[in-house]
Design a protein around this motif. Structure first.
Motif: not given
Length: 472
Positions: A134-136, A360-365, A326-329
């Motif tokens: 799904p990243r793509e 970037a914001v979501l990953k940091e959050t 995505l970032f959960n995985q």
């Protein structure tokens, strides 16, 4: 997990590459003969193959032909001794990804294999249709992004050049790959070149190749990307940064489908489709003498303009949930969703860095979060302050009600009140002054009574940027 197949009859070579590249993210399979290599390729279907040219039961070229018959887009890296480089060059002409010379320079091995895996990924995953990765995917339901998808569908089957325009972080590479995957050349190679990342002295060699002795350090002939990508698709990212000398050669290639290697006299014919992208205003660069007008017109077979994220605010929540999954995985987290106020913060931000900034914001959050729901206090301070400012600003005057802002903060039990209010006020002040000075950092600093370095620091702290090309 990606797989690397190494076919070499020297156990030390197989061992060294396995030690270098095999880890928890990449599996390495080895073979010692042509027959073993072909069997391993059929059973393992690796993303990348490293292939010795001289094997006990045949040549690497024989294995290469068999592999390409099974998978025409397969990235294959040859290993060759000094005496067989001519054969390796011939293999490159037939579509090999690159070649390595013994004794192996393992820094170069790692660099080439990394690029080969990137190329394999780009050629295998379509970013438009739903896929396992799904990243793509191109995500969004806004009319502007749906129109982009329609344009992709219309232009992909046509064998014309495509120019993709858009700010940094809007997804230009995803669009290029979508065009490729839905084109008549989807069974041929796809190679991406970032023109801004290559030194001016090397870009012609990278694109067109060079002859031995063409310049200092050219100790062997090299096949360029255009020759290597015969019948395939070349993606020239950030083409606005391409040097004028290279632009002239690209223009000739687009006109005649011919070029010469650097230092060579032989005219080489190729047949590639060019997709180019830039975040710059090419017409302004033409006026400044930095880009060729004739190349611009050649590239404009079809132009696809990507919208900035601020122009599709209805997609922000969908994109946020998409990246949350995505970032959960990726990070091994289990964040369940967003507090509505946090989504309001995201919708209120201008997103000068577009989707890349949102990621970037979501990953940091998510890394700062302490529960299963993302609350506003987990967001970077600049986004929290901006959301409050916009939520309390009268629609007609565009001015912030500072008293109401403070009341809201106190009522919600927020901490760091001084910093929050100052950040919110500064953000409106800087935004208005930058707008009035057309993004010129020096003029804005003068109007504000700040030095340029202080203003640059404060802009970064409040999440703003001077976006004009004259900002510095």
């Amino acid at each position: 997990m990606p797989t690397l197949l190494v076919v070499d009859d020297e156990p030390s070579v197989c061992y060294s590459i396995a030690r270098l590249f095999g880890d928890e993210t990449t599996r390495v399979v080895t073979a010692g003969t042509v027959a073993e290599g072909i069997r391993a390729f059929r059973s393992e279907r690796p993303e990348v193959v490293v292939l010795d040219l001289l094997l006990p039961d045949g040549t690497g070229l024989q294995a290469f032909e068999a592999i390409r018959a099974i998978s025409p887009k397969q990235p294959v890296v040859f290993i060759t001794a000094h005496g067989t480089t001519t054969t390796a060059i011939e293999a490159m002409k037939q579509g090999a990804f690159d070649y390595l010379i013994k004794p192996l320079d393992f820094t170069r091995v790692a660099n080439i294999l990394r690029r080969a895996f990137e190329a394999a990924h780009l050629m295998q995953v379509s970013p438009v249709v739903p896929v396992l990765e799904p990243r793509e995917q191109l995500v969004g339901r806004a009319p502007v992004i749906q129109e982009v998808c329609k344009q992709i569908g219309r232009v992909a089957p046509q064998d014309v050049n495509v120019l993709i325009l858009g700010e940094s972080g809007t997804g230009k590479e995803l669009v290029a790959r979508a065009v490729y995957h839905h084109s008549k050349r989807s069974d041929k190679p796809f190679l991406a070149i970032n023109c801004a990342a290559l030194p001016e002295s090397l870009i012609e060699s990278e694109l067109f190749g060079h002859e031995r002795g063409a310049f200092t350090g050219a100790d062997r002939a090299r096949i360029g990307k255009f020759e290597q990508c015969q019948d395939g698709t070349i993606f020239l990212d950030e083409i606005g940064d391409m040097p004028l000398a290279a632009q002239a050669k690209v223009l000739r290639l687009l006109q005649d489908q011919t070029f010469e290697r650097v230092g060579g006299r032989e005219s080489i014919r190729t047949h590639v489709r060019v997709i180019a992208a830039t975040n710059q205003n090419l017409e302004k660069r033409i006026a400044a003498g930095l880009f060729r007008a004739d190349l611009f017109y050649r590239l404009q077979g079809v132009t696809i303009a990507l919208p900035a994220l601020r122009d599709r605010p209805e997609d922000i929540a969908e994109l946020a949930h998409h990246f949350l999954f995505l970032f959960n995985q990726e990070l091994g987290l289990n964040v369940q969703g967003f507090d509505p106020a946090a989504l309001d913060c995201l919708r209120a931000h201008r997103w000068p860095g577009n989707i890349r900034e949102l990621q970037a914001v979501l990953k940091e959050t998510m890394l700062r979060a302490t529960g299963a729901i993302l609350l506003p206090e987990f967001l970077p301070p600049a986004l929290r302050g901006q959301s409050i400012v916009r939520a309390t600003a009268p629609a007609t005057s565009g001015e912030m009600d500072v008293s109401k802002l403070i009341e809201d903060l106190v009522a919600r039990g927020e901490n760091d009140l001084h910093a929050r209010v100052v950040t919110a006020v500064e953000r409106i002040l800087f935004d208005r002054v930058l707008h009035a000075t057309n993004g010129h950092l020096g003029k804005a600093a003068e109007r504000l009574g700040l030095n340029r370095s202080t203003l640059r620091y404060k802009l970064r702290d409040t999440g703003l940027s001077a976006e004009s090309p004259h900002a510095e």
